[in-house]
Structures are given as structure tokens and as C-alpha cells.
Motif scaffolding. Structure first.
Motif, PDB file in Angstrom:
ATOM      1  N   LEU A  33      -0.653 -69.979 -21.718  1.00 55.37           N
ATOM      2  CA  LEU A  33      -0.615 -69.032 -22.836  1.00 55.37           C
ATOM      3  C   LEU A  33      -1.871 -69.201 -23.682  1.00 55.37           C
ATOM      4  O   LEU A  33      -2.074 -70.219 -24.328  1.00 55.37           O
ATOM      5  CB  LEU A  33       0.629 -69.269 -23.692  1.00 55.37           C
ATOM      6  CG  LEU A  33       0.806 -68.285 -24.844  1.00 55.37           C
ATOM      7  CD1 LEU A  33       0.981 -66.864 -24.319  1.00 55.37           C
ATOM      8  CD2 LEU A  33       1.993 -68.680 -25.708  1.00 55.37           C
ATOM      9  N   THR A  34      -2.693 -68.176 -23.662  1.00 56.07           N
ATOM     10  CA  THR A  34      -3.906 -68.132 -24.470  1.00 56.07           C
ATOM     11  C   THR A  34      -3.947 -66.815 -25.199  1.00 56.07           C
ATOM     12  O   THR A  34      -3.174 -65.900 -24.917  1.00 56.07           O
ATOM     13  CB  THR A  34      -5.156 -68.285 -23.595  1.00 56.07           C
ATOM     14  OG1 THR A  34      -5.220 -67.176 -22.687  1.00 56.07           O
ATOM     15  CG2 THR A  34      -5.135 -69.595 -22.809  1.00 56.07           C
ATOM     16  N   ALA A  35      -4.874 -66.762 -26.157  1.00 53.94           N
ATOM     17  CA  ALA A  35      -5.021 -65.513 -26.909  1.00 53.94           C
ATOM     18  C   ALA A  35      -5.413 -64.373 -25.972  1.00 53.94           C
ATOM     19  O   ALA A  35      -4.927 -63.246 -26.091  1.00 53.94           O
ATOM     20  CB  ALA A  35      -6.081 -65.691 -28.000  1.00 53.94           C
ATOM     21  N   GLY A  36      -6.273 -64.669 -25.004  1.00 52.84           N
ATOM     22  CA  GLY A  36      -6.675 -63.632 -24.052  1.00 52.84           C
ATOM     23  C   GLY A  36      -5.514 -63.149 -23.209  1.00 52.84           C
ATOM     24  O   GLY A  36      -5.385 -61.953 -22.946  1.00 52.84           O
ATOM     25  N   ALA A  37      -4.660 -64.092 -22.769  1.00 54.36           N
ATOM     26  CA  ALA A  37      -3.515 -63.712 -21.942  1.00 54.36           C
ATOM     27  C   ALA A  37      -2.562 -62.823 -22.731  1.00 54.36           C
ATOM     28  O   ALA A  37      -1.990 -61.858 -22.196  1.00 54.36           O
ATOM     29  CB  ALA A  37      -2.794 -64.953 -21.443  1.00 54.36           C
ATOM     30  N   VAL A  38      -2.368 -63.141 -24.025  1.00 55.16           N
ATOM     31  CA  VAL A  38      -1.480 -62.335 -24.854  1.00 55.16           C
ATOM     32  C   VAL A  38      -2.044 -60.931 -25.043  1.00 55.16           C
ATOM     33  O   VAL A  38      -1.317 -59.930 -24.932  1.00 55.16           O
ATOM     34  CB  VAL A  38      -1.247 -63.020 -26.214  1.00 55.16           C
ATOM     35  CG1 VAL A  38      -0.454 -62.105 -27.155  1.00 55.16           C
ATOM     36  CG2 VAL A  38      -0.521 -64.343 -26.031  1.00 55.16           C
ATOM     37  N   VAL A  39      -3.336 -60.850 -25.314  1.00 54.75           N
ATOM     38  CA  VAL A  39      -3.965 -59.532 -25.540  1.00 54.75           C
ATOM     39  C   VAL A  39      -3.902 -58.687 -24.279  1.00 54.75           C
ATOM     40  O   VAL A  39      -3.534 -57.494 -24.314  1.00 54.75           O
ATOM     41  CB  VAL A  39      -5.422 -59.717 -26.012  1.00 54.75           C
ATOM     42  CG1 VAL A  39      -6.148 -58.360 -26.028  1.00 54.75           C
ATOM     43  CG2 VAL A  39      -5.461 -60.355 -27.383  1.00 54.75           C
ATOM     44  N   VAL A  40      -4.267 -59.285 -23.149  1.00 54.62           N
ATOM     45  CA  VAL A  40      -4.256 -58.510 -21.900  1.00 54.62           C
ATOM     46  C   VAL A  40      -2.838 -58.091 -21.534  1.00 54.62           C
ATOM     47  O   VAL A  40      -2.604 -56.972 -21.063  1.00 54.62           O
ATOM     48  CB  VAL A  40      -4.916 -59.332 -20.765  1.00 54.62           C
ATOM     49  CG1 VAL A  40      -4.756 -58.603 -19.422  1.00 54.62           C
ATOM     50  CG2 VAL A  40      -6.380 -59.556 -21.060  1.00 54.62           C
ATOM     51  N   SER A  41      -1.873 -58.991 -21.753  1.00 51.19           N
ATOM     52  CA  SER A  41      -0.477 -58.630 -21.470  1.00 51.19           C
ATOM     53  C   SER A  41      -0.040 -57.454 -22.340  1.00 51.19           C
ATOM     54  O   SER A  41       0.641 -56.527 -21.880  1.00 51.19           O
ATOM     55  CB  SER A  41       0.434 -59.834 -21.697  1.00 51.19           C
ATOM     56  OG  SER A  41       0.145 -60.873 -20.777  1.00 51.19           O
ATOM     57  N   ALA A  42      -0.431 -57.513 -23.617  1.00 48.45           N
ATOM     58  CA  ALA A  42      -0.073 -56.409 -24.520  1.00 48.45           C
ATOM     59  C   ALA A  42      -0.719 -55.104 -24.066  1.00 48.45           C
ATOM     60  O   ALA A  42      -0.090 -54.037 -24.094  1.00 48.45           O
ATOM     61  CB  ALA A  42      -0.489 -56.765 -25.945  1.00 48.45           C
ATOM     62  N   LEU A  43      -1.987 -55.186 -23.650  1.00 47.59           N
ATOM     63  CA  LEU A  43      -2.673 -53.979 -23.179  1.00 47.59           C
ATOM     64  C   LEU A  43      -2.017 -53.443 -21.905  1.00 47.59           C
ATOM     65  O   LEU A  43      -1.878 -52.225 -21.736  1.00 47.59           O
ATOM     66  CB  LEU A  43      -4.156 -54.283 -22.933  1.00 47.59           C
ATOM     67  CG  LEU A  43      -4.999 -54.550 -24.185  1.00 47.59           C
ATOM     68  CD1 LEU A  43      -6.418 -54.957 -23.796  1.00 47.59           C
ATOM     69  CD2 LEU A  43      -5.021 -53.307 -25.069  1.00 47.59           C
ATOM     70  N   LEU A  44      -1.626 -54.354 -21.018  1.00 45.78           N
ATOM     71  CA  LEU A  44      -0.974 -53.922 -19.778  1.00 45.78           C
ATOM     72  C   LEU A  44       0.330 -53.182 -20.080  1.00 45.78           C
ATOM     73  O   LEU A  44       0.595 -52.112 -19.521  1.00 45.78           O
ATOM     74  CB  LEU A  44      -0.701 -55.132 -18.877  1.00 45.78           C
ATOM     75  CG  LEU A  44      -1.906 -55.683 -18.117  1.00 45.78           C
ATOM     76  CD1 LEU A  44      -1.552 -57.013 -17.441  1.00 45.78           C
ATOM     77  CD2 LEU A  44      -2.374 -54.695 -17.075  1.00 45.78           C
ATOM     78  N   TRP A  45       1.139 -53.751 -20.945  1.00 49.17           N
ATOM     79  CA  TRP A  45       2.421 -53.093 -21.238  1.00 49.17           C
ATOM     80  C   TRP A  45       2.237 -51.830 -22.072  1.00 49.17           C
ATOM     81  O   TRP A  45       3.066 -50.913 -22.000  1.00 49.17           O
ATOM     82  CB  TRP A  45       3.351 -54.065 -21.976  1.00 49.17           C
ATOM     83  CG  TRP A  45       3.956 -55.072 -21.037  1.00 49.17           C
ATOM     84  CD1 TRP A  45       3.692 -56.407 -20.987  1.00 49.17           C
ATOM     85  CD2 TRP A  45       4.896 -54.803 -20.019  1.00 49.17           C
ATOM     86  NE1 TRP A  45       4.411 -57.007 -19.997  1.00 49.17           N
ATOM     87  CE2 TRP A  45       5.175 -56.044 -19.377  1.00 49.17           C
ATOM     88  CE3 TRP A  45       5.548 -53.672 -19.561  1.00 49.17           C
ATOM     89  CZ2 TRP A  45       6.058 -56.163 -18.321  1.00 49.17           C
ATOM     90  CZ3 TRP A  45       6.436 -53.784 -18.513  1.00 49.17           C
ATOM     91  CH2 TRP A  45       6.685 -55.014 -17.891  1.00 49.17           C
TER      92      TRP A  45
END
Length: 391
Positions: A33-45
């Protein structure tokens, strides 16, 4: 989301928000869990928010984001984000809402992920074991989407069929109403026009004889009353049939051949000598066919009373043969009286032809021997294809 209701917005956003939060769980457990993973996950959804209006572009953007993230981490299988599952969701929407060509392209785009893993496995890198479940998920997404499309098309077809059936039912009801109105108009014409014509002739005769022959005038007035009562009885029968009930518990029988003598006597009482002759051997005739014959004679004699100037007499002839009944009504009147331009055309001739036509018969009218003739021919054999006979 402009123009959407609050409930529609909730149905659009709520599943995306819930799945986005759930997809972060595996990332946390794996320690990635990183800030990048959270941002990309949010963008994906967030691409799933366009699943209703533009599922195919949303799918392409989602796969591109996932591919960029994965490529930035050296295509390591463990760095594939669980949020990438949004691609299968969008693939199902494409299969449900878009044409086959776009479904094929979308399937190929999503299949790039398991295909890349397969190539990496052939090169000796780990992750090849994920090829089968990812490929199966791709196939399942397409099948689910197409199944939803088929079911929705079936439901739409059933709704369209029900709508067409309702429209056809309404059209049939309107046609039945129009037919019933025509039948009522024909019956009312037959009952009212004849009896009023007889009553008018009787009243005229009574007026002429009231001073010179009071007894004859009284007899004519009595006949007017009797004819009026008969008209009331006929109208009561007609209205009882239309209502489908009868106050006396049983409807009065419709006029038939047995009532021709009474009809002729009624016209004679109005001052027109009528001769009734019957030739051949009578055959059994259905009640509605008898009614057609009775109404033809009634209409023809009414026209003689009403329109034939100088008519000194009329003749009604029924000629029975093995296969048909011919009914002929003639008079010796000199043409017809001028028609009142304010008087609407009647239903008599049309009604006669419709009644006889329902039994495969014909009706002819025209001048004959200085007077007027109405002739109807009624086949005695059943008419093929005849399933409905107007009353």
C-alpha cells in the motif's frame, strides 16, 4: 451525471466506492500500500462511472492505466493491482451494451494482461500460474454480458409483443363497437321506420275518413295504437338483447317467416293491398336467416308506403327450391317521391344487403313493370367460411 436523480447517482457511485475500498484490502495485506497504489486504484475504479454512457472508452482507459502502472514496475505479476478487476466489469458492460465488433476488440484489449503473463512465463519469469484464472475471468465477463443482453432483448421483445397485442385488442374492440353501432342503427331503422310509416298512413286515412266514415276512422286510430304497441314491444326486445338481459326472464323471439302474415296484415290496414304467395316446399331456416327475410319484406313494404306514388297494391312472393329461397317484393307505384334534402340517407338497402350477404345471398333492387322490385336470393346450403351472422 447532470440530469440524474439522486437515487440514480447513488446506484452509479455506491458500487464503485464499495469495490474501490474492498480492492485495497489485498494491497494492504501484501504490504504494497503506497500513495501511488491508492491513486491508481482510485483512477481505475473511477472509469467505471462511465459504464452506462461509454463502457468501451472507459475500458480502454482502465487497461491503459493498469498497463502503465504494471510497466512502471517491471511487469512484476505481484504488482498487478486488484483494482484491475474493473476491466472485467467494464468488459461485461461492453458485451451487454455494445455491438459485436466492439466486444471483440474489448475482449482482445483485456486479454493483453493474461497474454503478457503467458509470454513472461515462457521467458522463465514467475506469474504464469495466473494466466488460466485471468483468461477464465475474461471469458466469464463476455458470457455474462452477452447473456444480460440476450435476456434484455427477450424481455423487450415480450413487452413489444404485449404492446402489439394490446393495440390489436383495442383496435378489435373499436371495430366491434363500430359493428355493434351499425347493427343497432340497422335494427332501429327496421323497427322504427316501418311502424312509423304504417302509423302515418293510418293516421292520414283516419283524418280523411273522420267526417265521412267515423267508424273507419276509429278503426284506423285503433290500428295506429296497436301498431305503436307493437313498435314498443319490438324496441323492448331489441334493447333487451343489447343489454343482455330481459325483465321477463327470456328474450322475445326475433321476427321470422311466421310473422310475415302479421306484417302483411299491418300494411293492409295502413291502406295498401298486399298479396302474399308462397311457392315450393319450405325448408328449415335458421332464426337469423328468417330475420333477414322478414326485414327485407318489411323494408320493401315500408319503402312502398313511403316513397311509391300512386301504388295501388304490392305483392310478396316466396319461392322455395331445393337449394335456395327467393324473396321478391313488387309494387305498381309510379316512381318515387322527391327526397327531402335535409333527411339523412337511411340504412335500409345497406341493411338488406348485409343481412343476405352474411348468408352468401344477394339483394337486387330496381324498376320493374312500371313499379319497383326488391329481390333477394338466400342459399339454403351452409356458406363455407361463414362464422358470423349479424342479428
Amino acid at each position: 451525471m447532470t440530469g440524474m436523480t439522486t437515487s440514480a447517482r447513488v446506484r452509479l457511485v455506491a458500487p464503485v466506492a464499495v469495490l474501490a475500498v474492498l480492492s485495497l484490502g489485498p494491497v494492504v495485506r501484501l504490504g504494497g500500500l503506497t500513495a501511488g497504489a491508492v491513486v491508481v486504484s482510485a483512477l481505475l475504479w473511477s472509469t467505471a462511472l462511465a459504464r452506462h454512457r461509454a463502457p468501451f472508452p472507459a475500458l480502454v482507459v482502465a487497461v491503459a492505466l493498469l498497463g502503465a502502472w504494471w510497466a512502471g514496475h517491471d511487469l512484476e505479476p505481484q504488482r498487478l493491482l486488484p483494482a484491475g478487476a474493473v476491466a472485467f466489469w467494464l468488459l461485461a458492460w461492453v458485451a451487454d451494451r455494445r455491438p459485436v465488433r466492439e466486444v471483440v476488440v474489448a475482449t482482445a484489449v483485456v486479454a493483453l494482461v493474461p497474454l503478457t503473463l503467458a509470454v513472461l512465463g515462457l521467458l522463465g519469469r514467475p506469474g504464469g500460474e495466473a494466466v488460466v484464472p485471468l483468461s477464465a475471468a475474461t471469458v466469464v465477463a463476455v458470457v455474462v454480458g452477452r447473456n444480460r443482453r440476450t435476456r434484455r432483448s427477450l424481455v423487450q421483445a415480450l413487452e413489444d409483443r404485449a404492446l402489439r397485442a394490446e393495440r390489436e385488442r383495442d383496435a378489435g374492440a373499436r371495430a366491434a363497437i363500430a359493428e355493434e353501432r351499425t347493427r343497432i342503427a340497422r335494427e332501429v331503422h327496421d323497427v322504427v321506420a316501418h311502424n312509423i310509416s304504417v302509423m302515418t298512413a293510418l293516421a292520414d286515412g283516419a283524418g280523411y275518413a273522420i267526417d265521412t266514415a267515423p267508424e273507419r276512422a276509429r278503426a284506423a286510430v285503433a290500428q295506429v295504437a296497436a301498431t305503436g304497441r307493437e313498435a314498443i314491444t319490438e324496441m323492448h326486445r331489441l334493447l333487451g338483447v343489447l343489454r343482455g338481459d330481459d325483465e321477463d326472464g327470456a328474450p322475445a323471439p326475433a321476427p321470422g317467416l311466421a310473422q310475415l302474415d302479421a306484417l302483411v296484415e299491418q300494411v293492409r290496414a295502413a291502406g295498401l293491398p298486399v298479396v302474399l304467395t308462397v311457392g315450393g316446399t319450405p325448408s328449415p331456416l335458421p332464426a337469423t336467416a328468417q330475420l333477414a327475410v322478414h326485414r327485407l319484406v318489411q323494408e320493401a313494404l315500408t319503402n312502398t308506403l313511403t316513397h311509391a306514388d300512386g301504388a295501388r297494391g304490392a305483392r310478396v312472393a316466396l319461392e322455395w327450391t331445393a337449394d335456395r329461397l327467393q324473396v321478391e317484393v313488387t309494387d305498381d307505384g309510379r316512381g318515387t317521391r322527391p327526397r327531402d334534402p335535409d333527411r339523412p340517407p337511411g340504412h335500409g338497402l345497406v341493411g338488406m344487403r348485409e343481412r343476405f350477404g352474411a348468408w352468401g345471398g344477394t339483394v337486387e333492387t330496381g324498376p320493374a313493370d312500371g313499379g319497383w322490385r326488391v329481390r333477394g336470393v338466400l342459399p339454403l346450403a351452409p356458406v363455407p367460411g361463414t362464422s358470423k351472422v349479424p342479428a
